[in-house]
Structures are given as C-alpha cells and as structure tokens.
Design an enzyme around this catalytic site. Sequence first.
Site, mmCIF file in Angstrom:
data_model
loop_
_atom_site.group_PDB
_atom_site.id
_atom_site.type_symbol
_atom_site.label_atom_id
_atom_site.label_comp_id
_atom_site.label_asym_id
_atom_site.label_seq_id
_atom_site.Cartn_x
_atom_site.Cartn_y
_atom_site.Cartn_z
ATOM 1 N N GLU A 219 36.231 18.860 42.693
ATOM 2 C CA GLU A 219 35.795 19.958 41.809
ATOM 3 C C GLU A 219 36.194 21.309 42.406
ATOM 4 O O GLU A 219 36.681 22.197 41.706
ATOM 5 C CB GLU A 219 34.280 19.906 41.601
ATOM 6 C CG GLU A 219 33.766 21.100 40.795
ATOM 7 C CD GLU A 219 32.342 20.917 40.289
ATOM 8 O OE1 GLU A 219 32.137 20.036 39.443
ATOM 9 O OE2 GLU A 219 31.443 21.640 40.752
ATOM 10 N N ARG B 39 52.344 53.413 35.314
ATOM 11 C CA ARG B 39 51.337 54.424 34.993
ATOM 12 C C ARG B 39 51.568 55.680 35.844
ATOM 13 O O ARG B 39 51.537 55.615 37.088
ATOM 14 C CB ARG B 39 49.951 53.833 35.282
ATOM 15 C CG ARG B 39 48.833 54.829 35.310
ATOM 16 C CD ARG B 39 48.349 55.128 33.917
ATOM 17 N NE ARG B 39 47.159 55.986 33.955
ATOM 18 C CZ ARG B 39 46.586 56.490 32.874
ATOM 19 N NH1 ARG B 39 47.108 56.263 31.681
ATOM 20 N NH2 ARG B 39 45.514 57.236 32.979
ATOM 21 N N GLN C 118 49.201 55.498 48.378
ATOM 22 C CA GLN C 118 48.868 54.470 49.365
ATOM 23 C C GLN C 118 47.516 53.798 49.085
ATOM 24 O O GLN C 118 47.335 52.604 49.316
ATOM 25 C CB GLN C 118 48.860 55.071 50.768
ATOM 26 C CG GLN C 118 48.954 54.003 51.833
ATOM 27 C CD GLN C 118 49.132 54.596 53.221
ATOM 28 O OE1 GLN C 118 48.862 55.771 53.457
ATOM 29 N NE2 GLN C 118 49.602 53.790 54.147
#
Lengths: 85, 379
Positions: free
Chosen positions: B242, B268, B279
Amino acid sequence: MSAPEIKRFVVEQFADDVTVDDLADDFDLLDNGVVDSLGLLRLIAWLGDRYSIPVDDVDIEPDDFRTVDAMTAFVARHRAVPAAG
Amino acid sequence: MITWTEDQRSLRESVEGLADVLSDGHVEDDQRGAFPRAKWDRVAATGLLGLPVDAEHGGLGQDVLTTMHVLEGLGHASRDGGLSFSVSTHLASTATPLNRFGSDELKRRYLPRVAAGELIGAHAISEPSAGSDAMAMRTTAVRDGDHFVLNGSKAFVSNGPVADLVVVYARTGPAGTAAGTTAFLVPRDTPGLGFGGPIAKMGLKTSPLCELFLDDVRVPADHVLGRVGSGFLVLDYVMKREILYSFVINVGEMQRRLEQVVDYAKNRAQFGSTIGRFQSVQNLVVDMKVGTETARLWLYHTAQKLQSNKDTTIDVAISKLVASEAAVASAMNAVQVFGGYGYMAEYGLEKDLRNAVAGTIYSGTTQIQQGRIAAMLGL
C-alpha cells in the site's frame, strides 16, 4: 544448528533480563507478551535474512514463531539448501 | 538506476495517454466530492487494476516494480488525486491479499472481476478507539460451524461507500497478542454489514470514505485470507505494498507539479524579469526537485529490496516518511511560487496541498513511522 542462535537473538532483542539458559525451547513468546506485533515482524525479518528464507513467498503463520522450537522447525523447513560442491 | 523495458514503458504510456480524460473537471469533481466512476472505468480499461494479479486470474502478472512504474505514470497524468488514491487502495486492500493469500476457489470466484475493476475493493482496519494500533482492535470474529460471525465497527474505510468487497481485519484470538487477528473477504451484500454515509474530509475528496458496522455478519470460513490468526502477517504484507503503490503515485504528482512550476517560473514576469531568475524562487523549485528525486529513490530502492526478499521494515517506514513529507513540501512550494493563483481553487494547487496532507496521516502517521524505525533500532 539454528536453535542456540535463535535463542540468543530472542534473549538479546526481547528478554535481556533472562539468560539464554533460562529460556525454555517451548516457552510461548507470543502469549506471554515477550514478542509483540512489531517484535514478530522483527523476528520474521531476522530469520528470513539470517537463513535466506523468502518469507513473503512461503506460507507462514504466527504459530511458527511462538517458541524457539517452532522457529527452529520453521527454519529447517524453509532454509535454502546450499548448492552442493 | 532502473532501466525500464519496452513492455514496462508501453504499459505506462497507456495510462499517461489518459491525462486529459482523467484530469478533465478535476477541480469541480473535488468540490462535488463525488467518486468519478466513469474515470475509474477508463483506468480499468487499461488493465492497470490487474497489474499485480496473476495472469491465470485475469491480471497482467506484473511485479511490484512494474506496477509502481505504471502507477507513477497515473500520478503524473491525472490531476484527480482522489481517484488515484482509490486506485491504489483497491490494488493494495483487496487485489493484493486475495492474489497472495486467497484460496484457489476464492480467487477463481472474485479475482478476475477485481482485476478488471468491476468489483471495487476496500479494507477495514482502523477502529474509532484503536487507530493504528491493530492489536487493540475490538471487532471480533467467532467461529460458528462453517462460518465466522463478525461484530464491531471500523473507521476510515477508504472506498467504503463504493466498495463491493471489503477485507475486514478482526480479532479471533486473545486481545493484544500478535497471533490474534484474521483477515476476511466480505462481500458488500452480506447481511449485517452496514456502511455509513460518505464522511467529509480535508482532501482526496473524490475518494469516498465511510465507517463500517458489523452486526452478526456471517462470513463463510473459506473467505479467510491466509490462515486464522495470521491477519497481522497479511496486514504487514498488504501495508508494505500500500505504501509503495500510494506514494509512487505521489512521486508522479510531484513530478508533474515540478514541471508545471518550472514552466510558470520561466514565463511569469515580475519586476522586469521572469520570476525563475530570482534565487528565492529557484530555491523553492530546487527543493521540489530534491524532494521528488529523494522520494523516488527511496520507493524504488525499497521495492527492489522487497523483490529480493530482503527485510524492508525500516526501508518502508523511511520511504513513507520521506515521500509523504516531500509531497506536502512540494505542494506548499507550488502554491508559494504561483502566489495568489496558487491559493485560488481554480488552479488545483491548493487541492494538491490538501491532498498531500493525507499522506502524512494514512498508512501510519509520520509519528507512527518514526516509532517503527525507533523500535527496529531496538530503542
């Protein structure tokens, strides 16, 4: 011979208040609470690694790990046989 | 490093090809909180739900590593994290123990339809008062002739509201012992089995969850998975898979998010430059990359060890811890890089963050995993 080694592991990991000689081969480790659920997984993992037993692929049940005797029998039943020669 | 074969790659491509279908309307589906059955059927049609099931029972007979490779593709392709979680729950909860521990008759009867996704699986482990402490469970199973009679209740049953089969873990021996539980395969229509309504939750909203009530539920003795008293060993086998299955899906999701964030940061513009040149933004993105790669390495390393029959108790716990925490950090960083848009529901990034939090809770919380690692170290 796996029994002394198994007994030593059980005493070291789960019952360091008793000596190897004090632990009977037929002492029920599960019902007496010496080995809990996570302990059971540790035991199975250790036996699998130590004796090259594919524990995920063989049929196992908690009874196989209830006593030192049962574990010795489990190892004898499933231990990978070393190649001859 | 693993080099995937042509077959493994093509299995994955069949799932990656569904990206548009599975992601369509994912934000609206999340808000509705409904299980997307039509999408489930599309996933099933690729054969994915039968990946780890033996070929003689209708599956693809693939190993854990291959199954993971394809599931990573599912995470990468689908923006519906709830659907992906339901898929991994189905594979781990039901397909896995039935394939490994079911009798031939039980497998013949149920497994082909489980592998095909016609029957949806769930498992019931946690209880309201016991949580992750499986040994403290109160649900009991008492032998009565050819049947076991189950009584009790279970909490947090993922897939429960839509499940056709539930693997119920119940006590058949003394409380608090490692040999006291047994796993039962219980069909939904069994008299006495009651399902609560879907419970609202923080994330993974398209993966429905409910409580389960067992009131004198009679289960045929041949519906035991493994042996009576071996439930804890079945559960351990199941939980390892799982964790590998669920969290490799998260790795795919982290990878997709990373690609999305890199693309956004390169395009952007702010203050006369793209934000990717700052940075502080770079650091957020780099951390996402490091987290994704670290989680991926741990999961596949653990799976390789598992397939080599090595002890993976610590490795699974570390993988779960690393991957779940990396997923939260990745989702959080993505929200941060996208700024106001990251916080808006329509981009789906706030949903990713809510989904990721679940990973630190289910399959044993971060703190439970830490406890496990400590115990394995003998502390």
